[in-house]
Design a protein around this motif. Structure first.
Motif, mmCIF file in Angstrom:
data_model
loop_
_atom_site.group_PDB
_atom_site.id
_atom_site.type_symbol
_atom_site.label_atom_id
_atom_site.label_comp_id
_atom_site.label_asym_id
_atom_site.label_seq_id
_atom_site.Cartn_x
_atom_site.Cartn_y
_atom_site.Cartn_z
ATOM 1 N N UNK A 181 0.852 -1.113 -0.003
ATOM 2 C CA UNK A 181 0.032 0.125 0.101
ATOM 3 C C UNK A 181 0.852 1.191 -0.003
ATOM 4 N N UNK A 182 2.105 1.095 0.295
ATOM 5 C CA UNK A 182 3.042 2.410 0.231
ATOM 6 C C UNK A 182 3.119 3.001 -1.155
ATOM 7 N N UNK A 183 2.745 2.129 -2.232
ATOM 8 C CA UNK A 183 2.845 2.569 -3.641
ATOM 9 C C UNK A 183 1.564 3.936 -3.615
ATOM 10 N N UNK A 184 0.524 3.553 -3.021
ATOM 11 C CA UNK A 184 -0.271 5.003 -2.999
ATOM 12 C C UNK A 184 0.231 6.286 -2.527
ATOM 13 N N UNK A 185 1.087 6.368 -1.245
ATOM 14 C CA UNK A 185 1.881 7.533 -1.109
ATOM 15 C C UNK A 185 3.208 7.932 -2.009
ATOM 16 N N UNK A 186 3.840 6.612 -2.347
ATOM 17 C CA UNK A 186 4.804 7.080 -3.206
ATOM 18 C C UNK A 186 4.492 7.445 -4.664
ATOM 19 N N UNK A 187 3.580 6.785 -5.308
ATOM 20 C CA UNK A 187 3.155 7.337 -6.637
ATOM 21 C C UNK A 187 2.809 8.755 -6.586
ATOM 22 N N UNK A 188 1.907 9.220 -5.426
ATOM 23 C CA UNK A 188 1.285 10.379 -5.406
ATOM 24 C C UNK A 188 2.551 11.546 -5.160
ATOM 25 N N UNK A 189 3.504 10.952 -4.317
ATOM 26 C CA UNK A 189 4.688 11.930 -4.024
ATOM 27 C C UNK A 189 5.221 12.286 -5.254
ATOM 28 N N UNK A 190 5.537 11.044 -6.194
ATOM 29 C CA UNK A 190 6.330 11.370 -7.580
ATOM 30 C C UNK A 190 5.681 12.323 -8.403
ATOM 31 N N UNK A 191 4.149 12.043 -8.323
ATOM 32 C CA UNK A 191 3.382 12.903 -9.306
ATOM 33 C C UNK A 191 3.571 14.417 -8.851
ATOM 34 N N UNK A 192 3.190 14.550 -7.574
ATOM 35 C CA UNK A 192 2.999 15.982 -7.244
ATOM 36 C C UNK A 192 4.332 16.753 -7.070
ATOM 37 N N UNK A 193 5.506 15.956 -7.110
ATOM 38 C CA UNK A 193 6.745 16.523 -6.949
ATOM 39 C C UNK A 193 6.923 17.179 -8.398
ATOM 40 N N UNK A 194 6.687 16.277 -9.480
ATOM 41 C CA UNK A 194 6.857 16.772 -10.832
ATOM 42 C C UNK A 194 6.008 17.643 -11.121
ATOM 43 N N UNK A 195 4.907 17.789 -10.675
ATOM 44 C CA UNK A 195 4.005 19.066 -11.108
ATOM 45 C C UNK A 195 4.392 20.387 -10.694
ATOM 46 N N UNK A 196 5.095 20.143 -9.222
ATOM 47 C CA UNK A 196 5.524 21.448 -8.568
ATOM 48 C C UNK A 196 6.769 21.888 -9.062
ATOM 49 N N UNK A 197 7.594 20.921 -9.758
ATOM 50 C CA UNK A 197 8.910 21.350 -10.303
ATOM 51 C C UNK A 197 8.517 21.887 -11.880
ATOM 52 N N UNK A 198 7.700 21.452 -12.530
ATOM 53 C CA UNK A 198 7.189 21.672 -13.885
ATOM 54 C C UNK A 198 6.600 23.048 -13.840
ATOM 55 N N UNK A 199 5.441 23.334 -13.143
ATOM 56 C CA UNK A 199 4.552 24.413 -13.063
ATOM 57 C C UNK A 199 5.142 25.391 -12.256
ATOM 58 N N UNK A 200 5.895 25.223 -11.319
ATOM 59 C CA UNK A 200 6.522 25.973 -10.293
ATOM 60 C C UNK A 200 7.399 27.085 -11.160
#
Length: 259
Positions: free
Chosen positions: A37-56
């Motif tokens: 179940x840790x994949x739930x948090x890990x995949x979300x962390x990867x996705x949100x980090x990428x969004x912040x880096x790109x759109x930020x």
């Protein structure tokens, strides 16, 4: 109508069943996975980090503010969109149970909401870590945000009941709703703030998702209780539950024949 309300109450009372069913669903999804179940948090962390880096990089506002805006907004959007999309098939996917048992239909709604809530809570540590890393310290606003999450779950309940009944009868609405959710993601202030649109900013108030997300996001960013958004969502809550109960009362008995 009394019988319909009783069905909702009976479903709530069966919480040991729908909580266990939700946990079983998640365990089966991540079965034989190394981190489970840790994949739930890990995949979300990867996705949100990428969004912040790109759109930020392209957002014309302070990175600290934009990171919190995007992270919390997307976190709540994932919860809202999952409740809507899964709600369209909440009864169809429970066909075997509906045809083989006399369990209240609302049990399957609460099972779906429990599953979504668990996934949402698994992502919470990612949100907290991100907020703290950008120096958003816990205060009274975080308590207001927690209350907002509860309000969202209450609204997700009527959404799933209403869409579950409607889409069991009219299957084309399932695909229509999915298309609607995809479009609304880009029309909801998540990857951008309304201020970026100057004179058009007020139009976002006509988007219901704006208010639901603000229940959780606004208190964190402003330390204030979002009274206006609570008033709007409260109106949706009353109207939505009225529609859900009417749909369940009028068509609930026919669902076994439709699934």
């Amino acid at each position: 109508m009394k019988r319909t309300i009783s069905q909702v109450i009976d479903g709530l009372k069966a919480y040991p069943l729908w909580i266990q069913l939700a946990i079983t669903d998640l365990e089966q999804t991540y079965r034989r996975s190394f981190i489970g179940l840790a994949w739930i948090a890990l995949s979300f962390a990867i996705f949100i980090t990428a969004k912040i880096v790109v759109f930020g990089q392209i957002a014309p506002i302070d990175t600290r503010y934009f990171a919190a805006w995007l992270a919390v907004g997307f976190w709540i959007w994932v919860m809202l969109s999952a409740a809507i999309v899964e709600g369209t098939n909440v009864f169809v996917h429970s066909r075997a149970w509906i045809l083989g048992t006399k369990i209240p239909l609302t049990v399957f709604v609460f099972q779906s909401l429990a599953r979504i809530s668990i996934r949402t809570l698994f992502c919470l540590p990612v949100i907290v870590a991100l907020l703290l890393s950008f120096r958003w310290w816990p205060d009274i606003g975080w308590i207001y945000s927690a209350l907002g999450l509860v309000m969202i779950v209450i609204n997700a309940s009527w959404v799933q009941i209403f869409l579950g009944v409607l889409c069991a009868k009219l299957r084309d609405f399932t695909h229509l709703v999915m298309a609607f959710v995809h479009v609304m993601f880009f029309l909801t202030p998540i990857l951008y703030t309304p201020d970026m649109f100057a004179n058009w900013a007020h139009l976002f108030d006509f988007n219901p998702f704006t208010h639901y997300i603000a229940l959780v996001r606004a208190p964190i960013l402003t330390d204030a209780f979002p009274l206006y958004h609570w008033m709007v969502v409260s109106v949706f809550t009353v109207i939505g539950w009225g529609l859900a109960l009417i749909a369940l009362k009028g068509w609930g008995r026919r669902i076994p024949f439709w699934v």
